[in-house]
Structures are given as structure tokens and as C-alpha cells.
Scaffold this active site. Structure first.
Site, PDB file in Angstrom:
ATOM      1  CE  LYS A  34      23.916-106.251  -0.710  1.00  0.00           C
ATOM      2  NZ  LYS A  34      23.753-104.970  -0.173  1.00  0.00           N
TER       3      LYS A  34
HETATM    4  O1  G3P Z   1      21.565-101.413  -2.332  1.00  0.00           O
HETATM    5  C1  G3P Z   1      22.731-100.833  -2.504  1.00  0.00           C
HETATM    6  C2  G3P Z   1      22.567 -99.168  -1.823  1.00  0.00           C
HETATM    7  O2  G3P Z   1      22.951 -99.523  -0.600  1.00  0.00           O
HETATM    8  C3  G3P Z   1      23.723 -98.474  -2.764  1.00  0.00           C
HETATM    9  O3  G3P Z   1      22.896 -97.324  -2.649  1.00  0.00           O
HETATM   10  O4  G3P Z   1      22.669 -94.981  -3.149  1.00  0.00           O
HETATM   11  O5  G3P Z   1      24.795 -95.874  -2.390  1.00  0.00           O
HETATM   12  O6  G3P Z   1      24.051 -96.212  -4.705  1.00  0.00           O
HETATM   13  P1  G3P Z   1      23.601 -95.850  -3.323  1.00  0.00           P
END
Ligand code: G3P
Length: 229
Positions: A90
Site C-alpha cells: 500500500k
Molecule cells: O480502509 C481505510 C480505512 O482503514 C480508513 O478508515 O474509518 O479511518 O476512515 P477510517
């Protein structure tokens, strides 16, 4: 739409794998940090974590770079990719990241371009050779934009120009996000475990199960009460 788990916690990944609904896993530094905090004294490092995930899941596992220059990203990505054949590296979208994506994809290392917030970023990542692009739905919704619309537009873009990258709908926060990601044709949704758990639930299912059980017991009771002939 394939289902990836968006977590670094082994217990969650194991449960989803037991349910037969884990086609892959995405991790990032924040998810690793949360898993370490959850594990306490038994916490494991990032390499060990990725290898243990690979023991559970037969599918792509995203491991994220934490360096910032192109040269550092290339070296780090090569290291991450050497851990296991399932590793997808990534890399966040930006100039140094794009140059690293180009070089690494030419070497056959699969890249998931992360932190995608616009169609232009998705286009650049796909043109540079990324295998996956990850639009962040919840974080766009957080700032009053429409995250699912970006997923839909990215799916259309890749399809229209025959670009081989796949869309991973990421930063999904609820079951509406997962259903919408499927509706607009995301190739993959990466889902936090609590949301995956909720996806199985519906009040009418609970009600229906209870009614079936009640009727079954009613019939059994009536049969037991019949006079023996
Ligand atoms: O897939 C990316 C994720 O882990 C981020 O999620 O909820 O932190 O925006 P969030």
C-alpha cells in the site's frame, strides 16, 4: 464484489475466515497500532502480523509503507513484498508515491494506492500501474462530500478506459456503505469487522426464526398430546 477485512486484528480475521467471507485483508499503520493496543503484552510486530494473517487468509494482504521518498518507498515496498507472495504493498497517492508505483509495478510488485479522494488521483494511480485503487468513502462523507459517488465514478473510469486496476471501496463505516459499494460495482469492499457482523443481521430474520421455532414446538406439543392408538 469481493469482501476484504479492513483490520489488523487476527481474531477478527479468523472469525471472518471461519464464516467463509474473507477474500483478503487490508491493514494500515493505524489498524496495526489499534491491534497492538488490543493485544497488550502479547502484541506482535508488523511482519509477524502479516505472516499470521497469510496463514489464515488465502488472498491479497495489503501492507502499508511508512516512508516518504520514492527511493525509500521502493526499498520498503520490496522488503514488504518479500515477506509473503500474498502481500500487496500500500502506497499513498502523491508524486513520490506515483514514481514508486511505476517502478514497482514494472517489477511485478502489486500496489494498492491508498488515500484516494478524487477521480484525478484514481486516474493517476491506475495509469502509473497500481493493481488496486482505494477511494476513502467515510472520510469524504465526513467533509460533506459523497464518497460512494467517487467509488461509482472510479469504477466507470477504469471500465471506460480499459484500465486493469480494481477498485477497493475503503473507509466504509456502516452497512449502507457496503450495500452501496456493491450497487455501484466496486470490485472489492474492505470492511471493518463490526460492520461485517452487522451485515448478517436483520430484525425480520430474528422474528422469522422465532416464529419458525414457536410453530415447530406447537406442532410437536400437539403430536405428543395425541392419544396413543
Ligand atoms: O480502509 C481505510 C480505512 O482503514 C480508513 O478508515 O474509518 O479511518 O476512515 P477510517
Amino acid at each position: 464484489m469481493k469482501i476484504f477485512l479492513d483490520t489488523a486484528r487476527l481474531d477478527e480475521i479468523q472469525q471472518a475466515a471461519d464464516w467463509g467471507v474473507c477474500d483478503g485483508v487490508t491493514t494500515n499503520p493505524s489498524l496495526h497500532s489499534r491491534a497492538v493496543a488490543h493485544e497488550g503484552d502479547a502484541a506482535i510486530g508488523y511482519r509477524e502480523r502479516i505472516l499470521r494473517i497469510a496463514d489464515i487468509v488465502d488472498g491479497p494482504i495489503s501492507a502499508e509503507c511508512v516512508t516518504r521518498t520514492t527511493e525509500e518507498l521502493i526499498a520498503e515496498a520490496r522488503e514488504l513484498a518479500s515477506w509473503h507472495p500474498s502481500v500487496v504493498v500500500k502506497i499513498p497517492i502523491d508524486g513520490p508515491g506515483l514514481a514508486a508505483i511505476k517502478a514497482l509495478s514494472e517489477e511485478g510488485i502489486r500496489i494498492n494506492t491508498t488515500l484516494i479522494f478524487s477521480l484525478n488521483q484514481a486516474l493517476l494511480a491506475a495509469r502509473a500501474g497500481a493493481a488496486y485503487v482505494s477511494p476513502f468513502v467515510g472520510r469524504l462523507d465526513d467533509i460533506g462530500e459523497n464518497g460512494i459517488q467517487l467509488v461509482a465514478d472510479t469504477v466507470d473510469l477504469l471500465d471506460r478506459f480499459n484500465l486493469p486496476a480494481q477498485v477497493i471501496a475503503a473507509s466504509l463505516r456502516n452497512t449502507d456503505h457496503t450495500a452501496q459499494a456493491a450497487r455501484v460495482g466496486a470490485h472489492i469492499a474492505t470492511i471493518p469487522f463490526p460492520v461485517l457482523e452487522q451485515m448478517q443481521l436483520h430484525p425480520l430474520t430474528d422474528k422469522g426464526i422465532q416464529a419458525f421455532l414457536d410453530d415447530w414446538h406447537k406442532a410437536e406439543a400437539q403430536l405428543r398430546a395425541q392419544p396413543v392408538s
